[in-house]
Design a protein around this motif. Structure first.
Motif, PDB file in Angstrom:
ATOM      1  N   ASN A  47       0.828  -1.211   0.000  1.00 34.64           N
ATOM      2  CA  ASN A  47       0.000   0.000   0.000  1.00 34.64           C
ATOM      3  C   ASN A  47       0.860   1.258   0.000  1.00 34.64           C
ATOM      4  OD1 ASN A  47      -2.307  -1.550   0.070  1.00 34.64           O
ATOM      5  ND2 ASN A  47      -2.569  -1.414   2.282  1.00 34.64           N
ATOM      6  N   LEU A  48       1.944   1.210   0.766  1.00 34.49           N
ATOM      7  CA  LEU A  48       2.846   2.359   0.811  1.00 34.49           C
ATOM      8  C   LEU A  48       3.533   2.566  -0.537  1.00 34.49           C
ATOM      9  CD1 LEU A  48       4.033   4.558   2.590  1.00 34.49           C
ATOM     10  CD2 LEU A  48       5.818   2.945   3.296  1.00 34.49           C
ATOM     11  N   SER A  49       3.917   1.462  -1.187  1.00 31.32           N
ATOM     12  CA  SER A  49       4.548   1.562  -2.512  1.00 31.32           C
ATOM     13  C   SER A  49       3.577   2.143  -3.533  1.00 31.32           C
ATOM     14  CB  SER A  49       5.021   0.180  -2.969  1.00 31.32           C
ATOM     15  OG  SER A  49       5.992  -0.332  -2.091  1.00 31.32           O
ATOM     16  N   LEU A  50       2.309   1.716  -3.454  1.00 34.31           N
ATOM     17  CA  LEU A  50       1.303   2.266  -4.370  1.00 34.31           C
ATOM     18  C   LEU A  50       1.105   3.758  -4.143  1.00 34.31           C
ATOM     19  CD1 LEU A  50      -1.408  -0.562  -4.335  1.00 34.31           C
ATOM     20  CD2 LEU A  50       0.104   0.054  -6.223  1.00 34.31           C
ATOM     21  N   LEU A  51       1.118   4.158  -2.871  1.00 40.20           N
ATOM     22  CA  LEU A  51       0.959   5.580  -2.570  1.00 40.20           C
ATOM     23  C   LEU A  51       2.105   6.397  -3.163  1.00 40.20           C
ATOM     24  CD1 LEU A  51      -0.509   7.859  -1.099  1.00 40.20           C
ATOM     25  CD2 LEU A  51       0.812   7.271   0.956  1.00 40.20           C
ATOM     26  N   VAL A  52       3.334   5.898  -2.995  1.00 38.29           N
ATOM     27  CA  VAL A  52       4.494   6.593  -3.560  1.00 38.29           C
ATOM     28  C   VAL A  52       4.397   6.628  -5.082  1.00 38.29           C
ATOM     29  CG1 VAL A  52       6.999   6.495  -3.835  1.00 38.29           C
ATOM     30  CG2 VAL A  52       5.966   6.011  -1.605  1.00 38.29           C
ATOM     31  N   GLN A  53       3.908   5.533  -5.667  1.00 40.82           N
ATOM     32  CA  GLN A  53       3.755   5.477  -7.125  1.00 40.82           C
ATOM     33  C   GLN A  53       2.746   6.509  -7.615  1.00 40.82           C
ATOM     34  OE1 GLN A  53       3.050   1.533  -8.710  1.00 40.82           O
ATOM     35  NE2 GLN A  53       1.783   2.346 -10.354  1.00 40.82           N
ATOM     36  N   TYR A  54       1.600   6.603  -6.927  1.00 39.19           N
ATOM     37  CA  TYR A  54       0.581   7.580  -7.327  1.00 39.19           C
ATOM     38  C   TYR A  54       1.101   9.008  -7.182  1.00 39.19           C
ATOM     39  CZ  TYR A  54      -2.830   3.781  -7.361  1.00 39.19           C
ATOM     40  OH  TYR A  54      -3.509   2.637  -7.642  1.00 39.19           O
ATOM     41  N   ILE A  85      -3.033   8.809 -20.342  1.00 38.29           N
ATOM     42  CA  ILE A  85      -3.413   7.681 -21.202  1.00 38.29           C
ATOM     43  C   ILE A  85      -2.273   6.668 -21.296  1.00 38.29           C
ATOM     44  CG2 ILE A  85      -3.993   7.034 -23.570  1.00 38.29           C
ATOM     45  CD1 ILE A  85      -5.504   9.688 -23.801  1.00 38.29           C
ATOM     46  N   ILE A  86      -1.053   7.165 -21.435  1.00 34.63           N
ATOM     47  CA  ILE A  86       0.106   6.265 -21.506  1.00 34.63           C
ATOM     48  C   ILE A  86       0.247   5.460 -20.216  1.00 34.63           C
ATOM     49  CG2 ILE A  86       2.624   6.198 -21.632  1.00 34.63           C
ATOM     50  CD1 ILE A  86       2.468   8.630 -23.503  1.00 34.63           C
ATOM     51  N   PHE A  87       0.101   6.133 -19.067  1.00 33.63           N
ATOM     52  CA  PHE A  87       0.200   5.441 -17.778  1.00 33.63           C
ATOM     53  C   PHE A  87      -0.920   4.411 -17.611  1.00 33.63           C
ATOM     54  CE2 PHE A  87       2.649   9.141 -15.623  1.00 33.63           C
ATOM     55  CZ  PHE A  87       3.831   8.647 -16.147  1.00 33.63           C
ATOM     56  N   LYS A  88      -2.119   4.754 -18.110  1.00 30.87           N
ATOM     57  CA  LYS A  88      -3.246   3.829 -18.018  1.00 30.87           C
ATOM     58  C   LYS A  88      -2.980   2.571 -18.836  1.00 30.87           C
ATOM     59  CE  LYS A  88      -6.748   5.617 -15.584  1.00 30.87           C
ATOM     60  NZ  LYS A  88      -7.491   4.871 -14.532  1.00 30.87           N
ATOM     61  N   LYS A  89      -2.472   2.757 -20.060  1.00 25.21           N
ATOM     62  CA  LYS A  89      -2.213   1.608 -20.919  1.00 25.21           C
ATOM     63  C   LYS A  89      -1.135   0.705 -20.330  1.00 25.21           C
ATOM     64  CE  LYS A  89      -3.716   3.478 -25.375  1.00 25.21           C
ATOM     65  NZ  LYS A  89      -3.316   3.809 -26.774  1.00 25.21           N
ATOM     66  N   ARG A  90      -0.179   1.304 -19.658  1.00 24.90           N
ATOM     67  CA  ARG A  90       0.886   0.514 -19.036  1.00 24.90           C
ATOM     68  C   ARG A  90       0.522   0.057 -17.620  1.00 24.90           C
ATOM     69  NH1 ARG A  90       6.649   3.294 -20.862  1.00 24.90           N
ATOM     70  NH2 ARG A  90       6.283   3.195 -23.115  1.00 24.90           N
ATOM     71  N   GLN A  91      -0.730   0.345 -17.219  1.00 24.65           N
ATOM     72  CA  GLN A  91      -1.264  -0.072 -15.914  1.00 24.65           C
ATOM     73  C   GLN A  91      -0.425   0.460 -14.751  1.00 24.65           C
ATOM     74  OE1 GLN A  91      -1.658  -4.332 -15.999  1.00 24.65           O
ATOM     75  NE2 GLN A  91      -3.434  -4.262 -17.364  1.00 24.65           N
ATOM     76  N   ILE A  92       0.120   1.647 -14.956  1.00 22.82           N
ATOM     77  CA  ILE A  92       0.854   2.299 -13.868  1.00 22.82           C
ATOM     78  C   ILE A  92      -0.119   2.938 -12.888  1.00 22.82           C
ATOM     79  CG2 ILE A  92       2.517   4.121 -13.324  1.00 22.82           C
ATOM     80  CD1 ILE A  92       3.866   3.555 -15.975  1.00 22.82           C
TER      81      ILE A  92
END
Length: 305
Positions: free
Chosen positions: A241-248, A297-304
């Protein structure tokens, strides 16, 4: 200042007394009047004493453990502490540092019992130990319910607070399992040594208490193993969860950097394209929005994101 609380019930040849946290003067009184070894009473008041059986001066000490509710307004908890049943002839003493509802429940059970002969003494003692075993099952279920509550909090948590709660529950389950292990040894000694003798029904009750204690111990150990696995899994979940937060946050910074960079560029005091155009601000804002949408859109396609 010590407080003394004694509840007494006498019917025919059996007498039950409940003694809670007596002072030294009262300990001396009990020891002298009923010819009970003083060290038996002092051992009974040691809340951390190990489970055991001792016989001395025609008195029998049965030391076992019991879960006590130590909950506060902020947190619920269970603590396993010792209490003693001391048998002297037809006298039965329930001695403990702390009071517990089953003490009065047992005395009420004896008062309502159909028989109060000496032969019934063993059945009453085993019934009391059965009530204690029931309390361990209730305590294990209560801890398991609290664990389920913490699990829901952990699903979206990025803090270690819930993991520390699980660690406390893990300690409680460990104490319950250790206490039940000691109680089981005492019950086996009662069965082998025949310290308290009675009719066949009393012996059957003792066997039932032994089975129930073993079941409670198995339940606590299984809950403890499951909790250990949960703690490992949820520790990894918190890190995820912490990694996802940093990613967002990184994605938002990248997206916000596009309009910020264009605005910073056109804030310089140097000649730049389109700076003399009347619609330059709208064009630059549209360009920033277009580039930001493209990045999303690019991030969405790469599922980031």
């Amino acid at each position: 200042m010590f407080k003394t609380n004694e509840t007494q019930m006498q019917i025919h040849s059996i007498r039950w007394l409940k003694v809670i946290d007596p002072d030294q003067e009262y300990i001396t009184h009990i020891s002298t009047q009923f010819s009970i070894p003083r060290n038996f009473i002092q051992t009974a008041l040691d809340e951390n004493a190990s489970a055991r059986i001792q016989c001395k001066q025609q008195a029998t000490l049965i030391m076992t453990h019991l879960p006590f509710n130590t909950s506060s307004k902020a947190e619920q908890s269970v603590s396993c502490k010792s209490f003693a049943v001391i048998i002297k002839d037809h006298l039965v003493f329930i001695i403990s540092k702390h009071d517990h509802p089953i003490f009065d429940q047992m005395i009420q059970y004896v008062e309502q019992g159909p028989e109060h002969s000496a032969e019934q003494l063993a059945d009453y003692v085993y019934r009391f130990l059965e009530l204690a075993a029931d309390q361990f099952i209730v305590a294990s279920k209560s801890v398991n319910e609290q664990i389920s509550t913490v699990e829901h909090e952990l699903l979206s948590s990025i803090k270690n607070k819930q993991v520390f709660k699980l660690l406390n529950h893990n300690k409680v389950l460990n104490r319950i399992a250790i206490s039940l292990r000691g109680n089981s040894k005492v019950l086996n000694l009662l069965n082998d040594m025949q310290v308290v003798t009675g009719h066949q029904a009393a012996q059957h009750r003792l066997l039932n208490v032994m089975v129930e204690t073993d079941q409670a111990q198995a339940m606590a150990e299984i809950h403890n193993i499951n909790l250990s696995n949960l703690m490992d899994a949820y520790s990894a979940a918190i890190e995820n969860n912490l990694s996802l937060l940093v990613q967002y946050l990184s994605v938002y910074v990248i997206i916000a950097a596009i309009p910020l960079g264009i605005a910073s560029l056109y804030g310089m005091n140097i000649p730049l394209p389109l700076q003399e155009q009347p619609y330059a601000l709208s064009l630059l804002a549209g360009l920033s929005l277009l580039l930001s949408v493209a990045i999303v859109i690019i991030f969405k396609k790469r599922q980031i994101i």
